[in-house]
Design a protein around this motif. Structure first.
Motif, mmCIF file in Angstrom:
data_model
loop_
_atom_site.group_PDB
_atom_site.id
_atom_site.type_symbol
_atom_site.label_atom_id
_atom_site.label_comp_id
_atom_site.label_asym_id
_atom_site.label_seq_id
_atom_site.Cartn_x
_atom_site.Cartn_y
_atom_site.Cartn_z
ATOM 1 N N GLU A 134 10.442 14.250 -34.968
ATOM 2 C CA GLU A 134 11.449 14.535 -35.999
ATOM 3 C C GLU A 134 11.565 13.327 -36.939
ATOM 4 O O GLU A 134 11.857 12.219 -36.509
ATOM 5 N N PRO A 135 11.300 13.529 -38.242
ATOM 6 C CA PRO A 135 11.333 12.380 -39.160
ATOM 7 C C PRO A 135 12.744 11.832 -39.349
ATOM 8 O O PRO A 135 13.715 12.599 -39.401
ATOM 9 N N GLY A 136 12.840 10.525 -39.448
ATOM 10 C CA GLY A 136 14.124 9.875 -39.709
ATOM 11 C C GLY A 136 13.895 8.443 -40.143
ATOM 12 O O GLY A 136 12.756 7.974 -40.195
ATOM 13 N N GLU A 137 14.994 7.766 -40.480
ATOM 14 C CA GLU A 137 14.869 6.389 -40.973
ATOM 15 C C GLU A 137 14.775 5.403 -39.810
ATOM 16 O O GLU A 137 15.503 5.521 -38.825
ATOM 17 N N ASP A 152 12.484 3.077 -44.465
ATOM 18 C CA ASP A 152 11.187 3.654 -44.120
ATOM 19 C C ASP A 152 11.392 4.882 -43.241
ATOM 20 O O ASP A 152 12.102 4.826 -42.238
ATOM 21 N N LEU A 153 10.758 5.990 -43.628
ATOM 22 C CA LEU A 153 10.809 7.199 -42.807
ATOM 23 C C LEU A 153 9.687 7.141 -41.783
ATOM 24 O O LEU A 153 8.527 6.903 -42.127
ATOM 25 N N LEU A 211 5.764 4.841 -32.631
ATOM 26 C CA LEU A 211 6.237 5.216 -33.961
ATOM 27 C C LEU A 211 5.086 5.384 -34.949
ATOM 28 O O LEU A 211 4.052 4.720 -34.831
ATOM 29 N N TYR A 212 5.324 6.244 -35.918
ATOM 30 C CA TYR A 212 4.357 6.499 -36.988
ATOM 31 C C TYR A 212 5.087 6.434 -38.323
ATOM 32 O O TYR A 212 6.116 7.097 -38.498
ATOM 33 N N PHE A 213 4.551 5.632 -39.247
ATOM 34 C CA PHE A 213 5.145 5.519 -40.580
ATOM 35 C C PHE A 213 4.816 6.772 -41.385
ATOM 36 O O PHE A 213 3.684 7.230 -41.401
ATOM 37 N N LEU A 214 5.826 7.330 -42.084
ATOM 38 C CA LEU A 214 5.601 8.523 -42.910
ATOM 39 C C LEU A 214 5.664 8.203 -44.398
ATOM 40 O O LEU A 214 4.738 8.510 -45.139
#
Lengths: 535, 90
Positions: free
Chosen positions: A358-361, A405-406, A415-418
């Motif tokens: 789930e994308p988030g900051e 950063d999302l 973690l993966y940077f979006l």
């Protein structure tokens, strides 16, 4: 007990007095010499009238003097402000006046173009010059840095500061406006050195090659870990990748930190990296943007015995996550997990914690969270906010850093940077605010309106694309515009391409629609890449 | 005549990649390195552009600050590469 930056040097100089601390070409300093000369600088600064907490800018290339200045300012009770050596006079002037520096440590070659930009009164009030034969070149009171270094310091030196006090200000760009000064305490810097030393296993046996500038958080951390552990720091400002490879060999370097463009240079055949015998090189680290998988693969092929650490950090929290070398193959593209003694949260728009996928900051909680931006309480309050999930009973939740950063995590918490939440550009390892470039484009008088976006670029991370609207009834002279940019911006901020448009996509409120413009730029970059024949 | 052509072709590449070099050339200051116009990324871009322009490949030994300091020194390097790759008529 060590709680100030120069305490680390004092302790290491006692443990490893005759061990090599700093190397610049043929110049070498032991830890004892480093500590003694930095103390001399501290005495010189106090004699020049420096009071506790006053800022001193260090505008120098990577050099022994730059490191001596940083440590000397700490010991004098001041705040060091390293300025990147490639910045232009008006950018340097912004930093000097923004944090109201008391003094400027530089050399006469860098001071000359700066003179006319310095205000008659105010910051700085004096300069110290590192070239011994400079003569009287400044209308400000002028000190000799070399004389400071040679000065004797009596016993019974009194420190004026505690660990929570401000130690350094690093200037970095946001998504709008001019660069802002991120304030780091002595505690931040000591914690950063201890944490990075821990996961990179840095000891006094290590020798690091410092190619990243000390005006950059990861660059400064190289110096801090070297001092903390008694490891040698070899300073290098190389033009050719093969000079770096030669230094790795000649100086028996064990650790090298770089940003994506550096690795791109080093994997070029002409660097000689793949042919070099580098039995000492224990690890390399990447920060300042994602390393493209192709570059990563070639780097690992060239250095089969060297461990590769992929790191992520932002100046506001100094260092945040890293991917251990053994996870690289299992989790391509991951920025890893929290550094030691640090909690990383992912928070969605409703302020709730995100589950896997789930994308988030990315929100950072730990001892490297900075003190915010110098003189910018509102901006600071946007980035440093109370912990969103504080333990019960705590009346004042600790401040955490909202990165902008999302990201998302996998099932095991990697973690993966979006994407960025804002319009900030990251190119060549530098954070760049579009407005800084837009201002220069408009100041040229050659265009009516300008908007700048970043598009994905293999070597640079992002390439800068400028859209401009012509003055009414005229065409844009692109050549003249690029020349104006080159005269007013350092190279890492120059647009890679300029596109003329009569209208810009706008949001309902009439502002430039940056996401729409970015999509246009990406589509156009892909189109031209597909249409370009190999010469 | 040949020499002029190589110099001009290099000049065009340099001016395109580094707008400041054009102004500097007019000002009569010819060092690309001292002025900071060429940095390490810039050198890589220039190498790529010149290799494509002349169909040559720079070797490890060619990457020196002497060779990359000015358009004239670059021309000398490129000429020597061209002489090697095309021994006969050109």
């Amino acid at each position: 007990m060590d709680f100030l930056v120069h305490h680390m040097l004092r302790t290491t100089a006692e443990r490893f007095a005759d061990k090599e601390a700093l190397v610049q070409g043929t110049r070498r300093l032991t830890f004892a010499e480093f500590a003694s000369q930095a103390a001399g600088v501290a005495r010189g600064l106090r004699e020049a009238g420096l009071r506790r907490g006053e800022r001193v800018a260090v505008f120098l290339e990577a050099s022994l003097e730059q490191s001596l200045a940083i440590l000397g300012i700490s010991q004098a009770g001041g705040v060091f402000v390293p300025i990147h050596h490639s910045l232009f006079p008006h950018q340097v002037e912004h930093i000097l006046s923004d944090c109201d520096v008391t003094g400027l440590i530089t050399d006469s070659r860098k001071l000359a173009p700066l003179q006319e930009h310095l205000p008659a009164e105010g910051a700085p009030r004096w300069v110290a010059l590192c070239d011994p034969d400079s003569g009287e070149v400044s209308r400000l009171p002028q000190y000799s840095f070399a004389e400071w270094c040679a000065g004797e310091v009596a016993s019974g030196w009194q420190d004026w500061r505690i660990g929570r006090d401000l130690a350094a200000i690093l200037y970095t760009s946001g998504s709008t406006g001019k660069p802002k000064g991120v304030m780091l305490s002595h505690e931040n810097l000591l914690a950063g050195a201890a944490i990075v030393s821990d996961y990179l296993h840095i000891t006094s046996a290590d020798r690091t090659l410092a190619v990243l500038p000390f005006s950059f958080d990861a660059g400064l951390n190289q110096l801090m870990t070297g001092i903390a552990q008694g490891a040698a720091v070899v300073l290098q400002d190389a033009l050719f990748a093969r000079d770096i490879v030669r230094a790795l060999q000649a100086e028996q370097i064990t650790g090298l930190a770089g940003v994506p463009p550096l690795w791109n240079l080093l994997v070029q055949p002409s660097s000689g990296l793949a042919r070099a015998e580098l039995p000492h090189l224990r690890y390399v680290t990447n920060t300042g943007g994602a390393l493209p998988q192709t570059v990563l693969r070639r780097l690992r092929e060239a250095l089969p015995a060297t461990q590769v650490y992929l790191m992520y950090g932002l100046t506001e929290a100094f260092r945040s996550t890293y991917l251990p070398p053994e996870e690289i193959d299992r989790r391509p593209g991951s920025i890893g997990k929290a550094i030691p003694n640090t909690e990383i949260l992912i928070v969605n728009d409703e302020g709730r914690p995100c589950g896997p996928g789930e994308p988030g900051e990315l929100v950072h909680h730990g001892p490297t969270v900075s003190l915010g931006y110098w003189g910018q309480p509102e901006l600071t309050a946007q980035v440093l906010r109370p912990h969103p999930f504080p333990p019960p009973g705590l009346s004042n939740p600790p401040l955490v850093c909202y990165s902008g950063d999302l990201v998302q995590s996998d099932e095991e918490g990697f973690l993966y940077f979006l994407a960025r939440r804002d319009n900030q550009i990251k190119s060549s390892g530098f954070r760049i605010s579009p407005t800084e470039i837009e201002e220069v484009l408009c100041r040229s008088g050659l265009v009516q309106e300008a908007a700048v976006v970043g598009v994905p670029h293999e070597a640079l991370g992002q390439a800068i694309v400028a859209y401009v609207r012509p003055l009414e009834g005229s065409e844009v002279d692109i050549e003249k515009l690029m020349l104006f940019c080159a005269e007013n911006l350092p190279r890492h901020m120059l647009p890679k391409s300029v596109e003329v448009r009569d209208t810009f996509p706008k949001t309902s409120s009439g502002k430039i629609d940056y996401p729409a413009l970015r999509r246009l730029a990406v589509a156009s970059a892909e189109g031209s890449a597909a249409g370009r024949a190999r010469p | 005549m040949h020499k002029t052509t190589v110099v001009e072709r290099i000049q065009n590449q340099v001016f395109e990649l580094f707008p400041l070099a054009r102004k500097q050339a007019i000002d009569g200051n010819l060092s690309l390195l001292d002025s900071g116009i060429l940095d390490s990324m810039g050198i890589l871009e220039l190498v790529t552009a010149l290799e494509a322009e002349f169909g040559i490949t720079f070797s490890d030994e060619d990457m020196t600050s002497e060779a990359f300091d000015s358009i004239d020194s670059l021309a000398a390097l490129v000429e020597s590469k061209l002489a090697l790759s095309l021994p006969a008529e050109s």
